[in-house]
Motif scaffolding. Structure first.
Motif, PDB file in Angstrom:
ATOM      1  N   GLY A  42       0.845  -1.200   0.000  1.00  0.00           N
ATOM      2  CA  GLY A  42       0.000   0.000   0.000  1.00  0.00           C
ATOM      3  C   GLY A  42       0.874   1.241   0.000  1.00  0.00           C
ATOM      4  N   THR A  72       1.303   5.481   3.251  1.00  0.00           N
ATOM      5  CA  THR A  72       2.317   6.169   4.035  1.00  0.00           C
ATOM      6  C   THR A  72       3.384   6.786   3.140  1.00  0.00           C
ATOM      7  OG1 THR A  72       1.959   4.426   5.631  1.00  0.00           O
ATOM      8  CG2 THR A  72       3.795   5.884   6.068  1.00  0.00           C
ATOM      9  N   ASP A  93       0.866  -8.510   0.452  1.00  0.00           N
ATOM     10  CA  ASP A  93      -0.425  -7.864   0.728  1.00  0.00           C
ATOM     11  C   ASP A  93      -0.658  -6.728  -0.266  1.00  0.00           C
ATOM     12  OD1 ASP A  93      -2.697  -7.380   2.832  1.00  0.00           O
ATOM     13  OD2 ASP A  93      -1.835  -5.391   2.485  1.00  0.00           O
ATOM     14  N   SER A 121     -11.292  -6.609   7.079  1.00  0.00           N
ATOM     15  CA  SER A 121     -10.263  -5.667   7.500  1.00  0.00           C
ATOM     16  C   SER A 121     -10.972  -4.453   8.105  1.00  0.00           C
ATOM     17  CB  SER A 121      -9.412  -5.242   6.298  1.00  0.00           C
ATOM     18  OG  SER A 121      -8.455  -4.277   6.666  1.00  0.00           O
ATOM     19  N   ASN A 122     -10.393  -3.909   9.151  1.00  0.00           N
ATOM     20  CA  ASN A 122     -10.939  -2.715   9.815  1.00  0.00           C
ATOM     21  C   ASN A 122     -12.323  -2.956  10.422  1.00  0.00           C
ATOM     22  OD1 ASN A 122      -8.782  -0.706   9.231  1.00  0.00           O
ATOM     23  ND2 ASN A 122      -9.340  -1.158   7.111  1.00  0.00           N
ATOM     24  N   GLN A 180      -7.797  -7.898   9.362  1.00  0.00           N
ATOM     25  CA  GLN A 180      -6.574  -7.096   9.196  1.00  0.00           C
ATOM     26  C   GLN A 180      -6.841  -5.706   9.763  1.00  0.00           C
ATOM     27  OE1 GLN A 180      -4.247  -4.982   5.582  1.00  0.00           O
ATOM     28  NE2 GLN A 180      -4.209  -7.211   5.415  1.00  0.00           N
ATOM     29  N   SER A 234       0.250  -1.102   9.130  1.00  0.00           N
ATOM     30  CA  SER A 234       1.048   0.032   9.650  1.00  0.00           C
ATOM     31  C   SER A 234       1.817  -0.407  10.899  1.00  0.00           C
ATOM     32  CB  SER A 234       0.168   1.246   9.936  1.00  0.00           C
ATOM     33  OG  SER A 234      -0.529   1.643   8.770  1.00  0.00           O
ATOM     34  N   LYS A 267       5.695  -2.427   5.106  1.00  0.00           N
ATOM     35  CA  LYS A 267       5.891  -1.951   3.729  1.00  0.00           C
ATOM     36  C   LYS A 267       7.310  -1.411   3.606  1.00  0.00           C
ATOM     37  CE  LYS A 267       6.487   1.480   0.730  1.00  0.00           C
ATOM     38  NZ  LYS A 267       7.432   2.635   0.825  1.00  0.00           N
ATOM     39  N   SER A 268       8.023  -1.854   2.585  1.00  0.00           N
ATOM     40  CA  SER A 268       9.270  -1.193   2.223  1.00  0.00           C
ATOM     41  C   SER A 268       9.482  -1.381   0.745  1.00  0.00           C
ATOM     42  CB  SER A 268      10.465  -1.747   3.000  1.00  0.00           C
ATOM     43  OG  SER A 268      11.627  -1.040   2.606  1.00  0.00           O
ATOM     44  N   ALA A 269      10.147  -0.398   0.135  1.00  0.00           N
ATOM     45  CA  ALA A 269      10.535  -0.519  -1.265  1.00  0.00           C
ATOM     46  C   ALA A 269      12.058  -0.527  -1.364  1.00  0.00           C
ATOM     47  CB  ALA A 269       9.946   0.635  -2.068  1.00  0.00           C
ATOM     48  N   ARG A 322      16.076  -2.886   3.590  1.00  0.00           N
ATOM     49  CA  ARG A 322      15.060  -2.888   4.654  1.00  0.00           C
ATOM     50  C   ARG A 322      14.055  -4.026   4.458  1.00  0.00           C
ATOM     51  NH1 ARG A 322      16.232   2.630   4.149  1.00  0.00           N
ATOM     52  NH2 ARG A 322      14.523   3.135   2.719  1.00  0.00           N
ATOM     53  N   ASN A 371      13.352  -6.726   7.419  1.00  0.00           N
ATOM     54  CA  ASN A 371      12.005  -6.838   8.005  1.00  0.00           C
ATOM     55  C   ASN A 371      11.503  -8.278   8.093  1.00  0.00           C
ATOM     56  OD1 ASN A 371      12.027  -4.082   8.284  1.00  0.00           O
ATOM     57  ND2 ASN A 371      10.696  -3.668   6.539  1.00  0.00           N
TER      58      ASN A 371
HETATM   59  N1  LIG Z   1      -6.235  -2.840   5.580  1.00  0.00           N
HETATM   60  C1  LIG Z   1      -5.987  -1.546   5.605  1.00  0.00           C
HETATM   61  O1  LIG Z   1      -6.904  -0.723   5.721  1.00  0.00           O
HETATM   62  C2  LIG Z   1      -4.566  -1.071   5.519  1.00  0.00           C
HETATM   63  C3  LIG Z   1      -4.259   0.255   5.872  1.00  0.00           C
HETATM   64  C4  LIG Z   1      -2.912   0.663   5.817  1.00  0.00           C
HETATM   65  C5  LIG Z   1      -1.922  -0.238   5.425  1.00  0.00           C
HETATM   66  N2  LIG Z   1      -2.254  -1.520   5.058  1.00  0.00           N
HETATM   67  C6  LIG Z   1      -1.204  -2.490   4.618  1.00  0.00           C
HETATM   68  O2  LIG Z   1      -0.144  -2.469   5.551  1.00  0.00           O
HETATM   69  C7  LIG Z   1       1.072  -2.129   4.885  1.00  0.00           C
HETATM   70  C8  LIG Z   1       2.008  -1.391   5.811  1.00  0.00           C
HETATM   71  O3  LIG Z   1       1.433  -0.233   6.355  1.00  0.00           O
HETATM   72  P1  LIG Z   1       2.018   1.226   6.081  1.00  0.00           P
HETATM   73  O4  LIG Z   1       2.557   1.287   4.683  1.00  0.00           O
HETATM   74  O5  LIG Z   1       0.960   2.169   6.480  1.00  0.00           O
HETATM   75  O6  LIG Z   1       3.170   1.440   7.153  1.00  0.00           O
HETATM   76  P2  LIG Z   1       4.457   0.714   7.733  1.00  0.00           P
HETATM   77  O7  LIG Z   1       4.764  -0.562   7.025  1.00  0.00           O
HETATM   78  O8  LIG Z   1       4.282   0.688   9.203  1.00  0.00           O
HETATM   79  O9  LIG Z   1       5.595   1.791   7.438  1.00  0.00           O
HETATM   80  C9  LIG Z   1       6.126   1.983   6.143  1.00  0.00           C
HETATM   81  C10 LIG Z   1       7.254   2.999   6.230  1.00  0.00           C
HETATM   82  O10 LIG Z   1       8.340   2.454   6.979  1.00  0.00           O
HETATM   83  C11 LIG Z   1       9.559   2.548   6.243  1.00  0.00           C
HETATM   84  N3  LIG Z   1      10.350   1.356   6.614  1.00  0.00           N
HETATM   85  C12 LIG Z   1      10.100   0.075   6.270  1.00  0.00           C
HETATM   86  N4  LIG Z   1      10.990  -0.759   6.843  1.00  0.00           N
HETATM   87  C13 LIG Z   1      11.833  -0.001   7.574  1.00  0.00           C
HETATM   88  C14 LIG Z   1      12.971  -0.288   8.379  1.00  0.00           C
HETATM   89  N5  LIG Z   1      13.397  -1.553   8.558  1.00  0.00           N
HETATM   90  N6  LIG Z   1      13.622   0.748   8.971  1.00  0.00           N
HETATM   91  C15 LIG Z   1      13.184   2.012   8.796  1.00  0.00           C
HETATM   92  N7  LIG Z   1      12.129   2.349   8.033  1.00  0.00           N
HETATM   93  C16 LIG Z   1      11.435   1.346   7.428  1.00  0.00           C
HETATM   94  C17 LIG Z   1       9.120   2.562   4.797  1.00  0.00           C
HETATM   95  O11 LIG Z   1      10.047   3.243   3.984  1.00  0.00           O
HETATM   96  P3  LIG Z   1      10.903   2.500   2.796  1.00  0.00           P
HETATM   97  O12 LIG Z   1       9.915   1.965   1.808  1.00  0.00           O
HETATM   98  O13 LIG Z   1      11.747   3.588   2.255  1.00  0.00           O
HETATM   99  O14 LIG Z   1      11.695   1.404   3.476  1.00  0.00           O
HETATM  100  C18 LIG Z   1       7.800   3.354   4.874  1.00  0.00           C
HETATM  101  O15 LIG Z   1       8.051   4.746   4.891  1.00  0.00           O
HETATM  102  C19 LIG Z   1       0.608  -1.322   3.675  1.00  0.00           C
HETATM  103  O16 LIG Z   1       1.615  -1.265   2.684  1.00  0.00           O
HETATM  104  C20 LIG Z   1      -0.610  -2.121   3.269  1.00  0.00           C
HETATM  105  O17 LIG Z   1      -0.209  -3.282   2.538  1.00  0.00           O
HETATM  106  C21 LIG Z   1      -3.557  -1.945   5.120  1.00  0.00           C
END
Ligand SMILES: NC(=O)c1ccc[n+]([C@@H]2O[C@H](COP(=O)([O-])OP(=O)(O)OC[C@H]3O[C@@H](n4cnc5c(N)ncnc54)[C@H](OP(=O)(O)O)[C@@H]3O)[C@@H](O)[C@H]2O)c1
Ligand SMILES: *[C@@H]1O[C@H](CO)[C@@H](O)[C@H](O)[C@H]1NC(C)=O
Length: 322
Positions: A38, A41, A66, A171-172, A194, A221, A273-275, A279, A283
């Motif tokens: 996703g 963020t 995911d 989810s949610n 989720q 997140s 999430k990471s690209a 990282r 993870n």
């Molecule tokens: N069901 C829902 O309603 C819902 C809502 C939100 C999210 N989601 C799912 O959950 C996933 C994750 O949530 P999210 O994207 O909100 O947040 P997250 O995974 O908590 O945080 C992502 C952020 O953390 C950074 N990051 C990743 N690994 C790291 C590490 N080891 N050290 C430091 N920084 C790191 C990433 O940057 P880089 O990419 O630069 O590493 C990105 O900026 C989404 O991609 C999606 O698939 C689902």
């Protein structure tokens, strides 16, 4: 030649060790770390990076990806999977792919067609898990609709019966909504809920409620506000938090890995999430240590019931869950 084969086997065993699974209530197994794709963020990050991220993740040992219709990245996810399969890293049946139904396709007869569209974009015949993204329904212009999620669930069950989705879930959904779905005597109880879980939103009541009903919890997140800079006034912890740094030093890990392991030790399936290739590998490098009960409790104390994902614009919509 023989040496190459032996080496390949060893590599497979090591990689399998990075994707332990938990049992779902429908008899299937779900790998405990999923790559998040996703873009919420990440803001304006280019969508093309998703293909490489998915490939690198599979290379690093992830077996769970995911995505969601609303992320607009199912094609890139599918391309990353196709490349990994064509290079022989993995077979389709070794992967676990999750996607989600968006809020504007909640009518019973829209569910299967919407999933078929996702499958076309993904280039797959089935997904392993299909989730109702939110309990809220909307019209195609984003205005509120009032379709009961019990109706939507009938469409989800059809997707499972057609084997287009091997497992189905939500989810949610909050505890009231989970109870209403479970009480409805559906053919299939949701396998998964989720929800957002991280150190500032620990969700103990909802997590134990789901787990007691045999519903696995995926934690989205997972880092909370650990790494995002745009919320300068958001509650701790940050990457340099002294408590997390102390625990990280003890295990020779970084604080992001401590937060993910905290979620795994609570029986959750985190979705980092990471690209970034390094990282992404960090993870999932979580399975050579484990936190003590005391450390889990210590991290839970960060809880402030503050959400990263808080769609306040939907507060007046029927079935708003937060
Ligand atoms: N069901 C829902 O309603 C819902 C809502 C939100 C999210 N989601 C799912 O959950 C996933 C994750 O949530 P999210 O994207 O909100 O947040 P997250 O995974 O908590 O945080 C992502 C952020 O953390 C950074 N990051 C990743 N690994 C790291 C590490 N080891 N050290 C430091 N920084 C790191 C990433 O940057 P880089 O990419 O630069 O590493 C990105 O900026 C989404 O991609 C999606 O698939 C689902
Ligand atoms: C869940 O959401 C519904 C619909 O908005 C609400 O009526 C209910 O009180 C919520 N339950 C909990 C436990 O938050």
């Amino acid at each position: 030649m023989l040496r190459a084969v032996v080496l390949a086997c060893v590599v497979n065993i090591v990689l399998a060790g990075k994707a332990p699974t938990i049992d779902l209530n429908d008899g299937r197994k779900m790998p405990v770390v999923a790559l998040g794709t996703g873009r919420g963020t990440a803001g304006s990050a280019p969508i093309d990076e998703v293909k490489d991220a998915v490939f690198w993740a599979i290379e690093a040992g992830y077996r769970h990806i995911d995505t969601a219709a609303v992320y607009g990245d199912e094609e890139q996810v599918g391309q990353g999977i196709a490349e990994a399969i064509s290079k022989g890293l993995v077979k389709r049946e070794e992967l676990f792919v999750t996607t989600k139904l968006w809020n504007d396709r909640h009518a019973r007869d829209q569910v299967v067609p919407s999933l078929r569209e996702s499958l076309t974009r993904l280039g797959l015949d089935y997904v392993d898990l299909f989730l109702i993204h939110f309990p809220i329904s909307m019209k195609s212009d984003g205005s509120p609709d009032n379709i009961d999620y019990l109706e939507t669930w009938e469409g989800m069950e059809e997707a499972k019966e057609l084997r287009l989705a091997r497992s189905i879930g939500v989810s949610n959904f909050n505890a009231t909504q989970i109870d209403r779905l479970v009480a409805n005597k559906n053919a299939f109880r949701p396998a998964v809920n989720q929800i957002e879980v991280n150190p500032t939103l620990t969700q103990e009541p909802l997590v134990s409620h789901c787990q007691n009903l045999g519903i696995a919890v995926m934690a989205y997140s997972p880092f909370g506000f650990l790494v995002t800079r745009k919320h300068a006034d958001a509650p701790p912890p940050r990457v340099d938090d002294p408590t997390l740094v102390r625990i990280a030093n003890k295990y020779g890990k970084n604080t992001a890995q401590i937060v993910l392991r905290y979620l795994v030790d609570r029986g959750l399936v985190p979705i980092p999430k990471s690209a970034n290739k390094d990282r992404i590998a960090q993870n999932i490098d979580l399975f050579d240590f484990q936190l003590t009960k005391e450390e889990v409790a210590e991290i839970s104390k960060f809880n402030k019931n503050v959400r990263v994902i808080h769609p306040k614009g939907w507060e007046s919509y029927p079935n708003y869950p937060f």
